[in-house]
Design a protein around this motif. Sequence first.
Motif, PDB file in Angstrom:
ATOM      1  N   ALA A   1       0.805  -1.224   0.000  1.00 23.38           N
ATOM      2  CA  ALA A   1       0.000   0.000   0.000  1.00 23.38           C
ATOM      3  C   ALA A   1       0.839   1.275   0.000  1.00 23.38           C
TER       4      ALA A   1
ATOM      5  N   PRO B   1       3.094   2.758  -2.019  1.00 29.98           N
ATOM      6  CA  PRO B   1       3.065   3.666  -3.187  1.00 29.98           C
ATOM      7  C   PRO B   1       1.703   4.314  -3.434  1.00 29.98           C
ATOM      8  N   LYS B   2       0.639   3.728  -2.853  1.00 28.83           N
ATOM      9  CA  LYS B   2      -0.708   4.231  -3.102  1.00 28.83           C
ATOM     10  C   LYS B   2      -1.218   5.151  -1.989  1.00 28.83           C
ATOM     11  N   LEU B   3      -0.409   5.374  -0.978  1.00 32.28           N
ATOM     12  CA  LEU B   3      -0.876   6.152   0.161  1.00 32.28           C
ATOM     13  C   LEU B   3      -1.096   7.620  -0.196  1.00 32.28           C
ATOM     14  N   GLU B   4      -2.208   8.138   0.280  1.00 34.65           N
ATOM     15  CA  GLU B   4      -2.508   9.563   0.196  1.00 34.65           C
ATOM     16  C   GLU B   4      -2.862  10.035   1.605  1.00 34.65           C
TER      17      GLU B   4
ATOM     18  N   ALA C   1      -4.791   4.159   1.310  1.00 35.96           N
ATOM     19  CA  ALA C   1      -4.477   3.646  -0.022  1.00 35.96           C
ATOM     20  C   ALA C   1      -5.706   3.374  -0.873  1.00 35.96           C
ATOM     21  N   VAL C   2      -6.897   3.529  -0.313  1.00 31.34           N
ATOM     22  CA  VAL C   2      -8.133   3.202  -1.024  1.00 31.34           C
ATOM     23  C   VAL C   2      -8.995   4.461  -1.112  1.00 31.34           C
TER      24      VAL C   2
ATOM     25  N   ILE D   1      -6.007  -3.529  -2.819  1.00 26.31           N
ATOM     26  CA  ILE D   1      -4.584  -3.185  -2.699  1.00 26.31           C
ATOM     27  C   ILE D   1      -3.679  -4.236  -3.338  1.00 26.31           C
TER      28      ILE D   1
END
Length: 238
Positions: free
Chosen positions: A5, A7-10, A80-81, A100
């Motif tokens: 997760a 690289p996808k974290l905001e 991440a979602v 994920i």
Amino acid sequence: MGVIALPKLEPSRWFVVDLENVQWGLYLNTLFWNLNYWDSVSTMAGEVEDPGKTIPKALFYALPLVVSGYFLPLLFGTGAVPLHRDLWSDGYFSDIAKIIGGVWLRLWVQGASAVSNMGMFLAEMSGDSYQLLGMAERGMLPDFFAKRWRYGTPFISILFSASGVVLLSCLGFQEIVAAENFMNCFAMILEFLSFVKLRIKYPAASRPYRIPLGSYFSSDKKDMQNRTSQHAKNLLHI
């Protein structure tokens, strides 16, 4: 899941809060329920080798592991979602794992959840059954609760505790959490009152596990005060 997760974290998603739609009763009940029953280990202190050292060490390591086990996965999952609050319901965390990492990660999370629930169930049965066993050995419950199997396990108490869990399983999650928190609050109040009373009345009693704190109102200090007072009276009389 956390590594995948990253690289996808905001991080901005962590600060999106809608306080008007928070079900505060369910939220606080669930938080309280997640950290219930740490006192259950005390009922098995007599079965633990050197509980005065073992139990504090176990609690010291268990607390950060439990908190991180809840906090970190939720941190990765919510960051991440995409945020869709309506989808967050029972079992949705495995869907997050699928989003994920794919189906294999979803199956892994579901398997881990099953093993975790089984572990918590066994821990609950151990704590409850040994509590019934101890009460029966002290004459507070019928003698059959104190019967042990050939391996030393209190099988009657285990069956009785398991029956209670089966009866509760017909209720919904919210009802179970509210009922358990309600009963646990009363149990904790009685435990603390008993703890204080026993430390005052029997300060020198032998215990398998003892919290390393003294008691200002212990009988030893009362005896000392009485002896000092009597000695002062004798001096005045002389």
